[in-house]
Motif scaffolding. Structure first.
Motif, PDB file in Angstrom:
ATOM      1  N   PRO A 115       0.836  -1.207   0.000  1.00 47.51           N
ATOM      2  CA  PRO A 115       0.000   0.000   0.000  1.00 47.51           C
ATOM      3  C   PRO A 115       0.870   1.257   0.000  1.00 47.51           C
ATOM      4  O   PRO A 115       2.061   1.205   0.314  1.00 47.51           O
ATOM      5  CB  PRO A 115      -0.789  -0.134   1.307  1.00 47.51           C
ATOM      6  CG  PRO A 115       0.039  -1.009   2.176  1.00 47.51           C
ATOM      7  CD  PRO A 115       0.741  -1.955   1.268  1.00 47.51           C
ATOM      8  N   PRO A 116       0.295   2.397  -0.356  1.00 43.67           N
ATOM      9  CA  PRO A 116       1.065   3.647  -0.337  1.00 43.67           C
ATOM     10  C   PRO A 116       1.621   3.927   1.063  1.00 43.67           C
ATOM     11  O   PRO A 116       0.984   3.626   2.074  1.00 43.67           O
ATOM     12  CB  PRO A 116       0.029   4.711  -0.743  1.00 43.67           C
ATOM     13  CG  PRO A 116      -1.050   3.948  -1.445  1.00 43.67           C
ATOM     14  CD  PRO A 116      -1.092   2.600  -0.804  1.00 43.67           C
ATOM     15  N   GLU A 117       2.805   4.480   1.065  1.00 45.61           N
ATOM     16  CA  GLU A 117       3.468   4.859   2.310  1.00 45.61           C
ATOM     17  C   GLU A 117       3.634   3.673   3.266  1.00 45.61           C
ATOM     18  O   GLU A 117       3.580   3.827   4.498  1.00 45.61           O
ATOM     19  CB  GLU A 117       2.701   6.001   3.002  1.00 45.61           C
ATOM     20  CG  GLU A 117       2.566   7.259   2.136  1.00 45.61           C
ATOM     21  CD  GLU A 117       1.810   8.369   2.841  1.00 45.61           C
ATOM     22  OE1 GLU A 117       1.390   8.154   4.000  1.00 45.61           O
ATOM     23  OE2 GLU A 117       1.647   9.428   2.234  1.00 45.61           O
ATOM     24  N   ALA A 118       3.842   2.475   2.719  1.00 41.78           N
ATOM     25  CA  ALA A 118       4.053   1.291   3.548  1.00 41.78           C
ATOM     26  C   ALA A 118       5.397   1.377   4.251  1.00 41.78           C
ATOM     27  O   ALA A 118       6.382   1.883   3.691  1.00 41.78           O
ATOM     28  CB  ALA A 118       3.999   0.033   2.686  1.00 41.78           C
ATOM     29  N   ASP A 119       5.459   0.831   5.477  1.00 39.16           N
ATOM     30  CA  ASP A 119       6.741   0.792   6.173  1.00 39.16           C
ATOM     31  C   ASP A 119       7.546  -0.402   5.675  1.00 39.16           C
ATOM     32  O   ASP A 119       7.075  -1.211   4.856  1.00 39.16           O
ATOM     33  CB  ASP A 119       6.533   0.726   7.693  1.00 39.16           C
ATOM     34  CG  ASP A 119       5.722  -0.500   8.122  1.00 39.16           C
ATOM     35  OD1 ASP A 119       5.528  -1.425   7.295  1.00 39.16           O
ATOM     36  OD2 ASP A 119       5.282  -0.537   9.284  1.00 39.16           O
ATOM     37  N   ASP A 120       8.776  -0.549   6.167  1.00 35.10           N
ATOM     38  CA  ASP A 120       9.663  -1.597   5.660  1.00 35.10           C
ATOM     39  C   ASP A 120       9.137  -2.998   5.976  1.00 35.10           C
ATOM     40  O   ASP A 120       9.334  -3.931   5.190  1.00 35.10           O
ATOM     41  CB  ASP A 120      11.069  -1.424   6.230  1.00 35.10           C
ATOM     42  CG  ASP A 120      11.835  -0.297   5.561  1.00 35.10           C
ATOM     43  OD1 ASP A 120      11.391   0.149   4.471  1.00 35.10           O
ATOM     44  OD2 ASP A 120      12.869   0.149   6.108  1.00 35.10           O
TER      45      ASP A 120
END
Length: 642
Positions: free
Chosen positions: A625-630
């Motif tokens: 998804p957009p702006e997903a974390d690592d």
């Protein structure tokens, strides 16, 4: 014919009895007109053989010996009954003054022949008399005509052995009390009793085609008896499409007999059979019988539909050329006529071949709760096959082992255990794919974690093991068999997988072993009765091995490529991190990885992510998804759905 020991004689007698018992019972029943008494007299002849043959040897014509002995006893019995005195005087005189032979009995009984000269068919129709319940008719005929034990009949019907035994005893008493004549029915009665007769003949054939018990995969004599009875019945009832349908089905299935076993008698699956060994004459006969059924018109019945399925196989030169969509349609039509979970299982197989194993598995799983299939070995066998085709080898192994435990046929058990072993090897081989693919990638190009300083590598390795360990210690007793999302493993399988990986570390790092040597040492289940303890011991050993002086500088021998210990440690770290998330999600604990672990693992796995997907052990990547974390990016890269 001399035999070497009592055991040899007993085995010979058992083999002869299996072949000849139905004929002996049928021949005696012609005289005494009572199936229960006929079976008892035939059993008396068997006892006489057990007493005499070990000393005198097996006669040149053992079937005729059994028939003559049983008929002598039948004549003795008839002699004691006044109402048979006149008949006995005629038959008994010849028996007393001449050496009895099979020809003597045939001639003596010729005058009693009715509509057809076939005692076996008389036996089938008598056992299928309407005075009996359907289950009793079929069970009795299988017992008397097919020579099946009650256990074998129970397997054929998927019912308890005691139930079958009671049916047979009650059926004999019912026939005797009703004074049912030993004859082929005439006129309308034939049609009324036809369905049960067809079922009996087909079940006898099936017992010969795939024996429910014993050391042999097949009992061809039963197939031959069923074929002969079917052909005779087709001559008697030429206007019945279902009779021709049954004959077509038997001819087409019998055409495969020579190809169903290998040189040593081992079973050969349909998809693996050499179709050049299929009997073309029987195939032509089957096609002709099916054409006769079609020509009679009307909607196809169950046997015509099954024959059409067999014809689809017979027309194809190989499994890949078979019209599987057509077979799936035929089974669907059959299921509308016959409410049977076995038919649904066959349909699932056809659907899997036509549209993919995942579609077939959905149908198979719907049958898991069917009471009638609880002890049916083909249910786990089919499920194991579909799981194997889906690459879920550990689950497939368990299903094949379950099927092997359920079957009572030794040849079939050996086949299933062999498939379980190959599934286990494939499961281990899948782990090897990961290691070998990674090794090929890191010969000169390692992941970013491996390029960092050794202190950081060991720190990340410790974090990953701690993350996974927290999940292991949180598993409840009722969760070990639960599935893990996005993997083919249960919780127990997943933990076992990580335990095995930890067990590899000490011999690889300390002893210079190769991965092949390590894999042989740690096959199968390593958890035993204490999964948590097994994990704790294995993970501590792995930690200690990686922390030994120089461990991260040593070369780890991964069969086709040699990998520095630092790169190997980084790879094990990534596995523990990702599978720690799998475990946490499965049991409902905290899914967040320790700080920095997901970032390090993501950098590590990127260089060989595509190879991991090609191995089939990881699903294709999922767009993050957009702006997903690592952590989310790592999981999506490896086909997870966070």
């Amino acid at each position: 014919m001399a035999v070497s020991s009592d055991d040899d004689a007993r085995r010979a007698i058992e083999a002869v009895w299996q072949i000849e018992s139905a004929r002996v019972i049928a021949g005696v029943a012609r005289i005494v007109r009572d199936l229960g008494i006929a079976e008892e007299l035939a059993q008396d002849a068997l006892v006489a053989a057990l007493e005499q043959w070990p000393e005198s040897g097996v006669p040149d014509n053992p079937g005729a010996w059994l028939m003559a002995t049983a008929k002598h006893r039948a004549i003795d019995l008839v002699r004691r009954k006044e109402r048979y005195a006149r008949k006995l005087e005629e038959l008994g005189h010849r028996l007393e003054v001449e050496d009895p032979s099979e020809q003597d009995f045939a001639a003596a009984e010729a005058a009693a022949d009715g509509d057809i000269e076939d005692d076996l068919l008389r036996l089938v129709f008598t056992a299928c008399h309407p005075v009996l319940a359907t289950e009793a008719r079929v069970a009795l005929a299988l017992r008397l005509l097919g020579g099946l034990t009650t256990a074998e009949i129970a397997r054929a019907f998927l019912v308890a052995e005691a139930t079958v035994a009671q049916r047979i005893v009650r059926a004999k008493k019912t026939l005797a009390n009703a004074g049912v004549p030993f004859e082929v029915p005439q006129g309308p009665q034939r049609g009324e009793r036809l369905a049960s007769v067809l079922e009996v003949i087909y079940l006898i054939f099936n017992e010969g085609y795939s024996a429910t018990a014993g050391d042999d995969m097949m009992r061809p004599a039963l197939c031959e008896d069923a074929l002969r009875l079917g052909r005779v019945l087709a001559g008697l009832m030429p206007q019945e499409p279902e009779v021709h349908g049954l004959v077509a089905l038997l001819e087409l299935q019998a055409s495969r007999l020579a190809a169903r076993t290998g040189p040593s008698g081992e079973p050969v699956l349909l998809v693996d059979q050499d179709r050049r060994h299929w009997d073309r004459l029987l195939i032509r006969r089957g096609f002709a019988a099916l054409a006769r059924a079609d020509a009679l018109g009307g909607p196809p019945g169950p046997y015509v539909l099954q024959a059409a399925v067999a014809a689809c196989h017979a027309r194809a030169f190989g499994a890949d050329e078979t019209d599987w969509p057509r077979i799936a349609q035929l089974y669907e039509a059959l299921s509308r006529q016959v409410a049977s979970p076995v038919v649904e299982l066959n349909r699932a197989v056809a659907v899997a071949m036509a549209y993919g194993p995942d579609e077939g598995l959905k149908l198979v799983d719907e049958l898991a709760g069917e009471p009638a299939l609880r002890g049916y070995h083909l249910l786990p066998s089919v499920r194991g096959d579909l799981l194997e085709r889906l690459g879920r080898h550990t689950e497939a192994q368990a299903e094949f082992e379950r099927a092997a435990a359920l079957t009572r046929n030794e040849r079939e058990r050996a086949l299933l255990l062999g498939r379980a072993e190959r599934a286990a090897e494939a499961a281990f081989g899948g782990l090897m794919v990961i290691i070998l693919v990674r090794a090929a990638r890191v010969r000169g190009e390692y992941g970013d974690m491996a390029a960092n300083n050794k202190t950081e590598i060991l720190r990340m390795h410790g974090l990953a093991l701690d993350f996974f360990s927290a999940g292991v210690h949180a598993v409840r007793n009722d969760q070990w068999d639960a599935p893990t999302p996005d993997t083919a493993w249960s919780v127990r399988d997943l933990v076992n997988h990580l335990v095995v990986e930890q067990l590899w570390v000490p011999p690889l790092v300390r002893d210079g072993k190769t991965i092949a040597q390590v894999g042989d040492a740690f096959e199968g289940d390593q958890l035993g009765d204490d999964p948590v303890g097994a994990w704790d011991r294995a993970s501590e050993e792995a930690r200690a091995a990686f922390r030994e002086a120089g461990a991260l500088d040593r070369i780890v021998h991964l069969s086709y490529a040699d990998t520095p210990g630092a790169a190997y440690c980084a790879q094990m770290t990534t596995d523990a991190a990702v599978h720690g998330w799998d475990l946490a999600r499965a049991i409902g604990t905290d899914e967040r990885m320790p700080d920095g672990l997901a970032t390090a693992a993501l950098r590590e796995v990127k260089p060989y992510a595509s190879e991991l997907h090609k191995s089939g052990l990881f699903a294709p990547p999922v767009p993050p998804p957009p702006e997903a974390d690592d952590q989310t990016k790592l999981l999506c890269l490896l086909g997870r759905k966070p």
